[in-house]
Write a protein that holds these residues in place. Structure first.
Motif, mmCIF file in Angstrom:
data_model
loop_
_atom_site.group_PDB
_atom_site.id
_atom_site.type_symbol
_atom_site.label_atom_id
_atom_site.label_comp_id
_atom_site.label_asym_id
_atom_site.label_seq_id
_atom_site.Cartn_x
_atom_site.Cartn_y
_atom_site.Cartn_z
ATOM 1 N N GLN A 183 37.783 50.455 48.801
ATOM 2 C CA GLN A 183 37.869 48.998 49.003
ATOM 3 C C GLN A 183 38.656 48.336 47.880
ATOM 4 O OE1 GLN A 183 33.685 47.984 49.480
ATOM 5 N NE2 GLN A 183 34.212 47.246 51.518
ATOM 6 N N VAL A 184 38.417 48.791 46.663
ATOM 7 C CA VAL A 184 39.165 48.227 45.521
ATOM 8 C C VAL A 184 40.647 48.559 45.699
ATOM 9 C CG1 VAL A 184 39.475 48.289 43.009
ATOM 10 C CG2 VAL A 184 37.168 48.399 43.976
ATOM 11 N N GLN A 185 40.925 49.792 46.071
ATOM 12 C CA GLN A 185 42.327 50.201 46.257
ATOM 13 C C GLN A 185 43.005 49.334 47.321
ATOM 14 O OE1 GLN A 185 42.699 54.414 46.997
ATOM 15 N NE2 GLN A 185 42.168 54.950 44.889
ATOM 16 N N ALA A 186 42.273 49.047 48.404
ATOM 17 C CA ALA A 186 42.870 48.211 49.459
ATOM 18 C C ALA A 186 43.102 46.785 48.934
ATOM 19 C CB ALA A 186 41.960 48.186 50.679
ATOM 20 N N PRO A 221 39.431 43.390 41.625
ATOM 21 C CA PRO A 221 38.658 42.799 42.717
ATOM 22 C C PRO A 221 37.760 43.839 43.390
ATOM 23 C CG PRO A 221 40.999 42.993 43.288
ATOM 24 C CD PRO A 221 40.880 43.238 41.821
ATOM 25 N N LEU A 222 36.592 43.393 43.771
ATOM 26 C CA LEU A 222 35.581 44.178 44.496
ATOM 27 C C LEU A 222 34.957 45.315 43.677
ATOM 28 C CD1 LEU A 222 37.205 44.391 48.068
ATOM 29 C CD2 LEU A 222 35.503 42.773 47.229
ATOM 30 N N SER A 227 30.285 51.143 42.056
ATOM 31 C CA SER A 227 31.549 51.740 42.524
ATOM 32 C C SER A 227 32.352 52.316 41.350
ATOM 33 C CB SER A 227 32.396 50.710 43.298
ATOM 34 O OG SER A 227 33.024 49.802 42.419
ATOM 35 N N PHE A 228 32.337 51.612 40.217
ATOM 36 C CA PHE A 228 33.126 52.111 39.084
ATOM 37 C C PHE A 228 32.456 53.333 38.460
ATOM 38 C CE2 PHE A 228 35.613 51.580 35.038
ATOM 39 C CZ PHE A 228 36.854 51.675 35.635
ATOM 40 N N MET A 266 37.183 38.479 43.235
ATOM 41 C CA MET A 266 37.176 38.752 41.793
ATOM 42 C C MET A 266 35.747 38.875 41.266
ATOM 43 S SD MET A 266 40.083 39.261 40.686
ATOM 44 C CE MET A 266 39.636 39.278 38.956
ATOM 45 N N PRO A 267 35.497 39.878 40.423
ATOM 46 C CA PRO A 267 34.144 40.009 39.864
ATOM 47 C C PRO A 267 33.859 38.862 38.898
ATOM 48 C CG PRO A 267 35.621 41.653 38.914
ATOM 49 C CD PRO A 267 36.411 40.928 39.948
ATOM 50 N N PRO A 268 32.607 38.468 38.750
ATOM 51 C CA PRO A 268 32.296 37.400 37.792
ATOM 52 C C PRO A 268 32.589 37.876 36.365
ATOM 53 C CG PRO A 268 30.291 38.415 38.659
ATOM 54 C CD PRO A 268 31.431 39.002 39.424
#
Ligand code: SF4
Length: 462
Positions: A183-186, A221-222, A227-228, A266-268
């Motif tokens: 999702q991040v890659q997209a 983003p995302l 996920s990380f 965007m992450p907070p």
């Protein structure tokens, strides 16, 4: 230098201010157009006349990319018209010949870095042509002690081409990964699978590359902690020798590409801090050593050894193990460092071609360091590379009394001393483990230009 012992979130937050990354001092905003072609020729001439001329390092900028990564703030040209690379190569070879004529042929070229854009936009044949031209123009160090590195976009190359790079003399690879989450890659328009990267890393190992690096970005983003964490699992499983984990600076007002990122993805801001903490903890547990300024390496990597031996260098590509070289920047927008000066080529491709059509060096601006600049550069470099400034050595080398010359800087660092980032002794300044992540906030105390060129134009630490 020690690694950051434990992540102190309050301190990181407190010192998370915009600031230079000090790949040069003074930094690029100080470069000016009064320094151009003639001044550059003069700098090259002086460098040849040094008692012991330095070895040469070459940086080559390849500006083309096949598609746009939405986070990217680099100087690049998105195109699928491969004939543009052929045209660029023709001009690059002209510049190589012009530049090589300025430097004594007896000076060995020991370090080479191809960056971009996407250096692997060039085909194997084009890269071979480029290397041939370098061999004809410079005395290239053909032993494997040289440091010839290339940035690789895993989407543009296969295992066979990795082997081809080794045959051309490259012995270090750096893979742009950023994040493995689909999702991040997209969301950033950069889709590449773990299997694709793993196959390339395996090919690099088989081909006996001395060092494999990967780049990650946190704050995309995302991205979530979960996920990380999975991305870090996959990276640790690949076991690269070096890892660079950069903080994403989202500045859509200034960087057009970033406007493609949906603001709601965007992450907070607090997530970035958590992602940094996660990255440091995971990589430390996995045995990586923090070198400084986003860079980690395995204990047996040359960077770690160089740091221990006090021979680590900081340059435009981050950190290097090679002795201080004169750096020749080739290609559009490249920056060089020759003797006591910096120089930068024109940033527009059309200007680059026009200058070379006239037989002129494409140098557009630069900077010649004063005695004060040289002194401050050495102090900042010692802090960034070794976490320690030897006061006696600086005093002897520059004929100053450190405590008097830097009275204001030392007074300005008292808060960092109270917060346990740094110790100031009569004979040395020592960065403490808690200060490793905030080293540039300490270095900034020695920067004479920040008042006139506000730090806000730079990125933040986190
Ligand atoms: S991140 Fe690299 S590949 Fe992507 S657009 Fe920027 S320079 Fe090109």
């Amino acid at each position: 230098m020690n690694s950051p012992s434990a992540f102190n979130r309050a301190l990181v937050e407190k010192y998370d201010c915009p600031g230079p990354r000090y790949t040069s001092y003074p930094t690029a905003p100080q470069f000016h157009q009064a320094f151009a072609m003639d001044e550059y020729r003069e700098a090259a001439r002086r460098s040849n006349q040094a008692l012991v001329p330095k070895p040469l390092s070459v940086y080559i900028h390849i500006p083309f990319c096949q598609s746009l990564c939405y986070y990217c703030a680099c100087n690049k040209i998105i195109t699928r018209k491969s004939h543009r690379a052929a045209e660029y190569l023709t001009y690059l070879k002209r510049e190589i010949v012009l530049q090589a004529s300025l430097f004594d042929r007896t000076r060995k070229l020991t370090q080479l870095h191809l960056g971009g854009g996407t250096p692997t936009y060039l085909t194997h044949g084009q890269l071979a042509e480029l290397m041939d031209c370098l061999h004809q123009s410079f005395d290239m160090d053909d032993s494997d002690a040289h440091e010839f590195s290339i940035e690789v976009d895993p989407r543009t190359i296969d295992a066979e081409q990795v082997r081809g790079l080794r045959q051309l003399g490259f012995n270090r690879l750096s893979f742009g990964i950023q994040d493995f989450d689909a999702q991040v890659q997209a969301a950033v328009n950069r889709v590449q699978s773990q299997a694709q990267v793993a196959a390339l890393v395996a090919a690099a190992r088989e081909a006996r590359f001395k060092s494999v690096s990967v780049d990650l970005i946190y704050g995309l983003p995302l991205q979530t902690l979960a996920s990380f964490d999975i991305t870090l699992d996959k990276i640790i499983a690949l076991r690269p020798d070096r890892i660079a984990a950069y903080s994403y600076a989202h500045l859509p007002q200034r960087v057009r590409a970033q406007r493609m990122i949906r603001p709601e993805d965007m992450p907070p801001p607090e997530r970035k801090l958590e992602l940094l903490e996660l990255t440091i903890n995971r990589l430390s547990e996995a045995g990586y050593i923090y070198i400084g300024m986003d860079h980690f390496a395995l204990p047996d990597d040359e960077l770690v050894r160089a740091r221990g031996q006090g021979t680590l260098q900081r340059n435009f590509q981050g950190y290097s193990t090679h002795a201080d070289c004169d750096l020749i920047g080739l290609g559009v927008s490249s920056i060089g460092k020759v003797g006591d000066s910096y120089n930068q080529n024109v940033k527009e491709l059309s200007q680059y071609y026009a200058r070379l059509d006239q037989g002129l060096l494409p140098v557009q601006r630069g900077y010649r360091l004063s005695d004060d600049d040289r002194l401050r550069r050495e102090v900042i470099s010692e802090l960034m590379c070794h976490g320690r400034v030897d006061v006696g050595r600086i005093e002897a080398g520059h004929g100053i009394c450190f405590s008097e010359y830097f009275a204001d800087a030392l007074a300005g660092l008292q808060e960092q001393v109270r917060d346990g980032l740094l110790q100031i002794h009569p004979d040395a300044l020592v960065l403490l483990p808690q200060g490793q992540l905030m080293m540039r906030s300490v270095a900034m105390a020695f920067d004479a230009y920040l008042e006139a060129a506000p730090a806000v134009q730079y990125s933040r630490t986190v």
